[in-house]
Design a protein around this motif. Structure first.
Motif, PDB file in Angstrom:
ATOM      1  N   VAL A 184     103.564  76.849   2.678  1.00 41.35           N
ATOM      2  CA  VAL A 184     103.552  78.023   1.808  1.00 41.35           C
ATOM      3  C   VAL A 184     103.944  77.593   0.399  1.00 41.35           C
ATOM      4  O   VAL A 184     104.856  76.784   0.220  1.00 41.35           O
ATOM      5  CB  VAL A 184     104.546  79.086   2.327  1.00 41.35           C
ATOM      6  CG1 VAL A 184     104.612  80.269   1.376  1.00 41.35           C
ATOM      7  CG2 VAL A 184     104.141  79.541   3.717  1.00 41.35           C
ATOM      8  N   THR A 185     103.268  78.139  -0.593  1.00 43.09           N
ATOM      9  CA  THR A 185     103.593  77.843  -1.988  1.00 43.09           C
ATOM     10  C   THR A 185     104.279  79.063  -2.615  1.00 43.09           C
ATOM     11  O   THR A 185     104.058  80.199  -2.182  1.00 43.09           O
ATOM     12  CB  THR A 185     102.334  77.515  -2.797  1.00 43.09           C
ATOM     13  OG1 THR A 185     101.485  78.682  -2.845  1.00 43.09           O
ATOM     14  CG2 THR A 185     101.569  76.360  -2.162  1.00 43.09           C
ATOM     15  N   PRO A 186     105.094  78.832  -3.630  1.00 43.85           N
ATOM     16  CA  PRO A 186     105.722  79.959  -4.327  1.00 43.85           C
ATOM     17  C   PRO A 186     104.695  80.941  -4.894  1.00 43.85           C
ATOM     18  O   PRO A 186     104.930  82.144  -4.928  1.00 43.85           O
ATOM     19  CB  PRO A 186     106.534  79.280  -5.439  1.00 43.85           C
ATOM     20  CG  PRO A 186     106.837  77.927  -4.897  1.00 43.85           C
ATOM     21  CD  PRO A 186     105.616  77.536  -4.115  1.00 43.85           C
ATOM     22  N   GLU A 187     103.549  80.410  -5.344  1.00 41.76           N
ATOM     23  CA  GLU A 187     102.513  81.267  -5.905  1.00 41.76           C
ATOM     24  C   GLU A 187     101.962  82.216  -4.841  1.00 41.76           C
ATOM     25  O   GLU A 187     101.701  83.396  -5.118  1.00 41.76           O
ATOM     26  CB  GLU A 187     101.376  80.424  -6.490  1.00 41.76           C
ATOM     27  CG  GLU A 187     101.754  79.612  -7.711  1.00 41.76           C
ATOM     28  CD  GLU A 187     102.606  78.384  -7.397  1.00 41.76           C
ATOM     29  OE1 GLU A 187     103.267  77.873  -8.325  1.00 41.76           O
ATOM     30  OE2 GLU A 187     102.611  77.952  -6.211  1.00 41.76           O
ATOM     31  N   GLU A 188     101.782  81.701  -3.627  1.00 43.42           N
ATOM     32  CA  GLU A 188     101.291  82.544  -2.529  1.00 43.42           C
ATOM     33  C   GLU A 188     102.304  83.638  -2.205  1.00 43.42           C
ATOM     34  O   GLU A 188     101.944  84.803  -2.012  1.00 43.42           O
ATOM     35  CB  GLU A 188     101.015  81.699  -1.284  1.00 43.42           C
ATOM     36  CG  GLU A 188     100.509  82.521  -0.105  1.00 43.42           C
ATOM     37  CD  GLU A 188     100.368  81.704   1.166  1.00 43.42           C
ATOM     38  OE1 GLU A 188      99.872  82.254   2.164  1.00 43.42           O
ATOM     39  OE2 GLU A 188     100.760  80.512   1.156  1.00 43.42           O
ATOM     40  N   VAL A 189     103.575  83.261  -2.147  1.00 49.98           N
ATOM     41  CA  VAL A 189     104.621  84.234  -1.849  1.00 49.98           C
ATOM     42  C   VAL A 189     104.686  85.297  -2.938  1.00 49.98           C
ATOM     43  O   VAL A 189     104.858  86.492  -2.650  1.00 49.98           O
ATOM     44  CB  VAL A 189     105.996  83.544  -1.695  1.00 49.98           C
ATOM     45  CG1 VAL A 189     107.101  84.583  -1.518  1.00 49.98           C
ATOM     46  CG2 VAL A 189     105.978  82.590  -0.510  1.00 49.98           C
ATOM     47  N   ALA A 190     104.547  84.889  -4.187  1.00 52.64           N
ATOM     48  CA  ALA A 190     104.589  85.841  -5.295  1.00 52.64           C
ATOM     49  C   ALA A 190     103.481  86.875  -5.160  1.00 52.64           C
ATOM     50  O   ALA A 190     103.696  88.068  -5.425  1.00 52.64           O
ATOM     51  CB  ALA A 190     104.461  85.103  -6.625  1.00 52.64           C
ATOM     52  N   THR A 191     102.309  86.451  -4.718  1.00 52.19           N
ATOM     53  CA  THR A 191     101.197  87.379  -4.504  1.00 52.19           C
ATOM     54  C   THR A 191     101.497  88.336  -3.359  1.00 52.19           C
ATOM     55  O   THR A 191     101.219  89.541  -3.433  1.00 52.19           O
ATOM     56  CB  THR A 191      99.898  86.607  -4.206  1.00 52.19           C
ATOM     57  OG1 THR A 191      99.589  85.749  -5.303  1.00 52.19           O
ATOM     58  CG2 THR A 191      98.739  87.556  -3.979  1.00 52.19           C
TER      59      THR A 191
END
Length: 235
Positions: free
Chosen positions: A30-37
């Protein structure tokens, strides 16, 4: 007529093996960008188990996204969902305000999970659905819980079939099966077997699902009263 799933003495379902070229054996990091979305699109629902208000997590997603990403990746690598993320607060509101409050059948229990738990669920769901879509594993006519397949498309398909049947001079019939509390009576062993044989889920990914189902607890809360925490029985 309604059938109660808990009262149906049916044999175990026949699970057809579906060979998958590339099984889902582990979840992509998981990437931070994915979590932010995910945080941006998640509803701002609050649970009493949450230590931080949901609105604050969403507003400060740039701060919380890397933390949640690290927690999710640790969960994936260790093939486990922490026990404290498998506790549910169960609230039993009346189905309708006009119903008799003394009749327990008039209540619809709702389970509230922590926002973090729901976020990890969404991350896993995205990976499983992507795997299933890529390998064409979902039934063609599955409309529920399937992107771009809604109740509207189901009704359009049903209506079209009925019209075509009548145009051919034939008689059309519709049979509806409503299984009460079906999701509450699913056998976890059968589900894991279906994940493995029907959907090509194995190794770490399958172990994570096994952990997800196990060791769940709940606490019933109504008004200012609450029960003790109880272990959920595995079907």
């Amino acid at each position: 007529m309604k059938f109660h799933a808990s009262n149906v003495n049916a044999p175990p379902p026949v699970i057809t093996d579906h060979p998958v070229v590339k099984p889902l054996t582990q979840y992509n990091p998981v990437t931070p960008e994915e979590v932010a979305t995910v945080l941006k699109n998640a509803p701002a629902k609050q649970c009493s188990l949450d230590l931080v208000p949901t609105w604050l997590v969403k507003k400060l997603s740039t701060v919380f996204a890397p933390i949640i990403a690290n927690l999710a990746n640790a969960s994936f690598s260790q093939c486990t969902l922490p026990v404290d993320q498998k506790k549910a607060i169960r609230r039993p509101p009346l189905k309708k305000p006009s119903l008799d409050a003394s009749d327990l059948n008039n209540y619809r229990p709702i389970s509230n999970l922590s926002f973090l738990s729901k976020t990890v669920e969404r991350l896993v769901d995205a990976r499983f659905v992507a795997h299933a879509d890529k390998n064409l594993l979902f039934p063609v006519f599955q409309y529920g819980y399937h992107t771009q397949h809604s109740t509207e498309t189901a009704l359009v398909h049903l209506y079209n079939n009925m019209v075509m049947t009548i145009d051919r001079g034939e008689i059309g019939a519709l049979v509806l099966l409503d299984m009460s509390a079906a999701f509450d009576t699913i056998d976890h062993g059968i589900m894991l077997d279906a994940f493995q044989r029907r959907f090509g889920v194995g190794d770490s990914a399958l172990h994570w699902f096994a952990s997800y189902f196990a060791d769940r607890t709940q606490q019933v809360v109504t008004g200012t009263d609450s029960s003790s925490v109880s272990q959920l029985l595995i079907p």
